[in-house]
Write an enzyme that holds these catalytic residues in place. Structure first.
Site, mmCIF file in Angstrom:
data_model
loop_
_atom_site.group_PDB
_atom_site.id
_atom_site.type_symbol
_atom_site.label_atom_id
_atom_site.label_comp_id
_atom_site.label_asym_id
_atom_site.label_seq_id
_atom_site.Cartn_x
_atom_site.Cartn_y
_atom_site.Cartn_z
ATOM 1 N N GLY A 14 64.670 -93.580 85.498
ATOM 2 C CA GLY A 14 65.427 -92.336 85.389
ATOM 3 C C GLY A 14 65.320 -91.383 86.569
ATOM 4 O O GLY A 14 65.438 -90.167 86.391
ATOM 5 N N LYS A 67 78.586 -105.750 69.479
ATOM 6 C CA LYS A 67 78.653 -104.802 70.591
ATOM 7 C C LYS A 67 79.442 -103.561 70.172
ATOM 8 O O LYS A 67 79.127 -102.438 70.550
ATOM 9 C CB LYS A 67 79.315 -105.482 71.794
ATOM 10 C CG LYS A 67 79.190 -104.681 73.063
ATOM 11 C CD LYS A 67 79.404 -105.518 74.300
ATOM 12 C CE LYS A 67 79.033 -104.717 75.528
ATOM 13 N NZ LYS A 67 79.037 -105.464 76.751
ATOM 14 N N LYS A 93 73.419 -102.118 80.332
ATOM 15 C CA LYS A 93 74.451 -102.800 79.549
ATOM 16 C C LYS A 93 75.824 -102.578 80.174
ATOM 17 O O LYS A 93 76.134 -101.475 80.643
ATOM 18 C CB LYS A 93 74.498 -102.248 78.113
ATOM 19 C CG LYS A 93 73.250 -102.475 77.314
ATOM 20 C CD LYS A 93 72.864 -103.927 77.164
ATOM 21 C CE LYS A 93 73.822 -104.716 76.283
ATOM 22 N NZ LYS A 93 73.421 -106.156 76.234
ATOM 23 N N ASN A 109 79.477 -94.161 87.210
ATOM 24 C CA ASN A 109 78.333 -95.052 87.415
ATOM 25 C C ASN A 109 77.914 -94.960 88.880
ATOM 26 O O ASN A 109 78.730 -94.627 89.744
ATOM 27 C CB ASN A 109 78.737 -96.493 87.078
ATOM 28 C CG ASN A 109 77.574 -97.462 87.192
ATOM 29 O OD1 ASN A 109 76.446 -97.154 86.791
ATOM 30 N ND2 ASN A 109 77.824 -98.625 87.763
ATOM 31 N N HIS A 111 76.110 -97.330 91.915
ATOM 32 C CA HIS A 111 75.739 -98.707 92.241
ATOM 33 C C HIS A 111 75.099 -98.717 93.628
ATOM 34 O O HIS A 111 75.653 -98.135 94.573
ATOM 35 C CB HIS A 111 76.975 -99.611 92.211
ATOM 36 C CG HIS A 111 76.625 -101.037 92.442
ATOM 37 N ND1 HIS A 111 76.073 -101.831 91.458
ATOM 38 C CD2 HIS A 111 76.695 -101.810 93.552
ATOM 39 C CE1 HIS A 111 75.833 -103.029 91.955
ATOM 40 N NE2 HIS A 111 76.190 -103.049 93.225
#
Ligand code: GRF
Length: 214
Positions: A14, A67, A93, A109, A111
């Site tokens: 985190g 899911k 996930k 997100n 990356h």
């Protein structure tokens, strides 16, 4: 403009969560982290949330038979906190279209490479940096993007280059990239909070600030 309500999804240590909490508390991001959901119990990200009195939930996929059931639980918690933006910060996930549609255009997100290199299914964590070193590229970097229905395929918000050094190991490279992640993620969230991201197809344009400073 009302403050942006942010929900953060995590699975690990985190440090990106921490950078967003810190930059929200300092006022750099005009918003606040309202809750954290972890897909794993016992991870340090949960402690970070608790240290800032932010509600933290553990929602483990293994406790759900499908899911869709799992994602329904995530959606229910995020909606109960009236979240405006969902931030994936080391969340392992891959989310299905079911979840993505519930927060369309409102999921980000990060990356640890320059997308579209070294990304997609199977490229996560140290595997990304190992692939970068194995390939021998001289420049890698960080990408913040909106999440769409593919793996690492959504419109790119910000990218930053990071040099690869001759003596780099996976660990030293990951650390150099992570340093940049902690700058670029709060920057992207700030732009979103200020309503300055305009998505046109695959391109995300950044609307200039009215005072012309940016
Ligand atoms: C980061 O490298 C991020 O790019 C990737 O997972 C890692 C998470 O690190 N998606 P942390 O949990 O934020 O420290």
């Amino acid at each position: 403009m009302p403050k942006l309500r942010i929900g953060v999804l995590v699975s690990g240590s985190g440090t990106n969560l921490q950078s967003i909490i810190d930059k929200s508390e300092s006022g750099y991001i005009p918003g606040s982290v309202e809750l954290v959901i972890s897909s794993k119990s016992g991870v340090y990200a949960i402690e970070r949330a608790k240290n800032h009195n932010i509600p933290a939930y553990v929602v483990a996929p293994k406790n759900y038979s499908t899911k869709e059931d799992y994602e329904d639980k995530l959606i229910e918690i995020l909606q109960s906190h009236n979240v405006d933006l969902v931030v994936l910060a080391g969340f392992i996930k891959v989310l299905s279209p079911h979840f993505v549609q519930a927060f369309a255009g409102r999921i980000m997100n990060i990356h640890p490479s320059l997308i579209p290199a070294f990304c997609g299914e199977g490229f996560y964590g140290e595997k990304v940096h190992k692939a970068v070193l194995d390939y021998g590229v001289k420049i890698t970097g960080v990408t913040v993007h909106f999440v769409d229905e593919g793996a690492d395929t959504g419109p790119i918000i910000l990218q930053r280059a990071v040099p690869v050094m001759d003596d780099d190991t996976v660990e030293t490279l990951a650390a150099r990239v992570l340093e940049e992640e902690h700058k670029i993620y709060p920057e992207a969230v700030k732009l979103f909070a200020e309503g300055r991201l305009k998505v046109e197809g695959r391109r995300v344009k950044i609307i200039k600030q009215e005072d012309g400073n940016d």
